[in-house]
Write a protein that holds these residues in place. Structure first.
Motif: not given
Length: 803
Positions: A47, A51-56, A64, A66
């Motif tokens: 984590a 994270k939530k804002e990470t572009k995958t 990933h 960020s």
């Protein structure tokens, strides 16, 4: 009382000390606990990076992104699996590589593996130059003597939640100057005086993951003292694409290379051999074509492949040219039918962003035909292949914008005498389209694994190329893979002639040999008897011969017909007509001399090529690749009669002054000077080719294998006699001949001083010829000739005596 005071005093100091000690102990305990907690909490978690804002981007690896950092989530199941890393240029600065490097050009291809070692992930390069069966003891030695280089070591950041994948940060790897994946190789760095990569102006543009590959786009900016363009910037910026593709675990069965059929190939040394030495093996490069219905295929029915070969057209291609490019690819469908496949190859228009937002011309899953905005006149057909088996995985055919101008010019020069539609700068659109179609077909041939076959044009009799019936059916060479672009032999008045090349019978033969499935064969070795029979069945027919362009006069670039002397005689006869009409077909139509100047320069080059085809006969050796069970020899020198005839022809058509090339109405309007130097340079090309060290050595060796050979002493004597023919008579020597005669003496002197030829007959021959010239020129300078001729003879005599 005193005792009580003393006790109170001691107690006052003792109690605070104990309290402080207890406090310190308690504080230390808390600090220890805090440090312990901190230490435990510092162990990175999944984590922390995703994270939530990470572009995958999900694909073969999850990627990933960020805060401008990129992480690869590498499944453990992919560790140790072989992948292909292809480095190619995506966008380049103007002028890089002198115009012969372009967007899409491949820089490097290497097999890589990701391996875990302690707390790191290593990226290694694997080589297949040396191999052995991993079940044999010698495999250990092969591994020990071929240590794989580590091109990068990544720290393991953490694992995913179920511990099935490892996270590594690839940001630094793709944003710094890692030489193994650079877009600017060492020869460019030296040429453009590159000092360093500027990290502040270099970055990762994008990383995209697909089911079988990852595509990385990098922008690199280098400080350079001599950049190819924008010189004042002292900067080179280049955009690079890295394609990493998973190689198939179910390897394609290789096909053993045979030099009697032309194919690009890969090679390795196999230490598994039971022979008394390691086996050098070669396999052809080809696409994997598997029939959908193997039983129907084996019955001789045409069957579609499971995965056809598909090329996508560059969206940048001009609309008027798309249909011709597409046809150039689709023309190979009929050829593959000879190998039992239908719809095996095709061209498609690239999808729009709306149709497929993920489509990219750099994605290694797609083969493409790129249209490059460049003044370079060329086209290429490179491909990417699996070095383990020879399987072609992908290719990008490259078309340079200005290439059609070359074809227009040569169309006019080589066919204009007999072909009315070529006598203009505005070549008919239908003819231009046909030319482009055939160039694309040629480049597709390369991408299918076929090299040039310069022997194919020698298969057709010269006079057959003046027949409309023959040329319309057979073309002008037996394959599209020859450099036989135009029919320059056809003469004015010949009817219904095909002037532009086309696919031929050899193309059907070679594709069948390389791509047809051999029934029941389970190993490459089990195919060889069948493959050999396919060759020997056609071995006596010159149409099915493959030849490299080296010392063999029957395997020359740009030539057509099976008699170079006859073909070049026809060609020069046509060229004289073109030279006479060149102003009418160019400057008189445009009211501008630029095209006349350009075409006159190319006309000289065409003349030089025709001459060169004849030059190849002298000291030439025919090469007919055979197996020991086939009759005849592999190497056969050209006959003495043919060589002498060729030299006589050269004296007349190359070394005598060609006044038809010296049209004053052309020369006086295209350049103020330089005519004599230009002609001498072209004559020297032939002279130096004749007096080439390798050629002279072949002529000496001919004495061993040929009863009636053309001796080096006879050739140089005949050459000298012709070049200095004026010295035999009372005859003035013009400026072109004066230059050539001096050049001949200088060339002999260079050979005489060559250490390589010191102990050969060539030295003795040159010494003898210089003595003959001394005698000849001593007499010639006394004859009644003009002043410059006398001065010239004295100058030549001084040169001879000096040497």
């Amino acid at each position: 009382m005193k005792k009580l005071l003393l006790f109170s005093f001691i107690l006052a100091f003792t109690i605070p000390s104990k309290i402080n000690a207890q406090r310190k102990k308690s504080k230390n305990k808390k600090t220890t606990q805090s440090l312990s907690k901190t230490k435990k909490s510092k162990k990175p978690k999944y984590a922390d990076f995703v994270k939530k804002e990470t572009k995958t981007d999900d694909g073969i690896f999850k990627v990933h992104e960020s805060d401008n950092k990129y992480m690869y989530e590498i499944p453990k199941t992919f560790l140790g699996k072989e992948m292909l890393l292809v480095t190619r240029i995506k966008d380049i600065p103007a002028g890089l590589g002198g115009g012969y490097v372009n967007a899409g050009s491949k820089i490097n291809t290497q097999v890589i593996v990701w391996e875990e070692f302690k707390n790191k992930i290593l990226l290694k390069v694997k080589s297949y130059n040396a191999i052995a069966n991993d079940s044999l003891p010698i495999y250990k030695s092969v591994k020990a003597n071929n240590l794989e280089p580590v091109i990068y070591a990544f720290d393991i950041k953490t694992q995913n939640k179920d511990s099935t994948a490892i996270l590594v940060d690839v940001t630094k790897f793709f944003s710094t100057d890692v030489k193994a994946i650079t877009g600017l190789p060492s020869y460019f760095r030296k040429r453009y005086k590159v000092r360093r990569l500027d990290a502040s102006r270099s970055f990762i543009n994008s990383i995209k993951s697909y089911p079988k590959n990852i595509e990385v786009v990098q922008d690199f900016t280098f400080d350079a003292d001599a950049p190819p363009s924008n010189s004042r910037s002292n900067t080179i910026t280049i955009r690079v694409n890295q394609s990493m593709i998973l190689l198939p675990e179910d390897k394609m069965m290789s096909r053993i290379y045979d030099k009697r059929v032309g194919y690009f190939s890969i090679g390795n040394v196999d230490y598994s051999s039971e022979a008394l030495k390691a086996d050098s093996k070669r396999y052809i490069k080809r696409w994997r074509l598997e029939p959908k219905d193997i039983n129907a295929y084996n019955r001789g029915e045409l069957v579609e492949p499971i995965k056809p070969i598909v090329y996508y057209l560059d969206p940048a291609t001009p609309n008027k040219l798309k249909k011709h490019i597409k046809q150039g690819v689709d023309d190979w469908q009929k050829v593959f039918e000879t190998a039992g496949f239908k719809n095996a190859i095709m061209a498609k228009y690239a999808p729009t962003k709306e149709e497929d937002p993920e489509f990219s011309m750099e994605d290694i899953r797609y083969s493409s035909i790129r249209y490059v905005a460049s003044t370079t006149r060329n086209a290429t057909g490179p491909s990417v292949s699996d070095p383990r088996t020879g399987e072609i995985i992908e290719s990008d055919i490259i078309w340079y914008h200005n290439h059609l101008r070359s074809y227009r010019n040569r169309y006019l020069l080589e066919t204009g005498a007999a072909n009315p539609s070529a006598r203009t700068l505005d070549t008919p659109a239908e003819d231009i389209g046909e030319m482009m179609r055939m160039v694309i077909s040629h480049e597709v041939g390369h991408a299918l694994g076929l090299p040039h076959n310069m022997a194919a044009s020698y298969a057709y009799p010269v006079d057959s190329l003046r027949s409309g019936k023959f040329t319309q059916k057979m073309g002008i060479a037996a394959t599209i893979m020859d450099y036989a672009r135009y029919n320059y032999i056809a003469q004015p008045g010949d009817k219904n002639i095909r002037f532009i090349r086309q696919l031929g019978p050899y193309d059907h033969y070679s594709i069948n040999w390389g791509y047809r499935k051999v029934p029941l064969a389970k190993t490459p070795e089990q195919e060889t008897a069948t493959l050999n029979k396919w060759i020997t069945d056609k071995a006596d027919n010159p149409i099915y011969r493959f030849g490299d362009q080296r010392f063999d006069p029957s395997s020359q670039t740009e030539g057509i017909g099976n008699d170079q002397i006859k073909a070049s005689t026809y060609g020069i006869k046509n060229l004289k007509i073109v030279a006479k009409n060149l102003p009418d077909w160019t400057s008189n139509q445009t009211n501008n001399y630029d095209d006349l100047s350009e075409l006159y320069g190319e006309l000289l080059s065409v003349w030089s090529r025709y001459i060169g085809h004849v030059t190849g006969n002298i000291g030439g050796v025919y090469e007919f690749n055979k197996k020991p069970n086939q009759p005849g020899n592999i190497y056969t020198p050209v006959t003495k009669t043919k060589q002498k005839e060729a030299l006589q022809w050269l004296q007349k058509n190359a070394f005598e002054t060609q006044n038809w090339l010296l049209n004053k109405s052309i020369l006086s309007n295209i350049k103020e000077s330089g005519y004599t130097e230009r002609i001498l340079a072209l004559q020297n090309r032939q002279l130096y080719t004749l007096l080439n060290t390798d050629r002279l050595k072949r002529m000496i060796d001919a004495e061993v294998v040929q009863d009636d050979f053309y001796a080096v002493s006879d050739m140089i004597r005949d050459l000298r006699s012709g070049i200095f023919s004026e010295a035999k008579y009372i005859k003035n020597v013009d400026v072109f001949r004066r230059n050539l005669q001096k050049s001949f003496i200088d060339r002999l002197a260079t050979l005489f001083n060559s250490k390589e030829l010191k102990n050969t007959d060539i030295n003795a021959v040159i010494r003898g010829e210089l003595a003959m010239m001394d005698f000849q020129l001593t007499l010639a300078k006394t004859k009644r000739v003009n002043r410059i001729t006398k001065y010239h003879y004295r100058d030549c005599l001084a040169k001879v005596k000096k040497y």
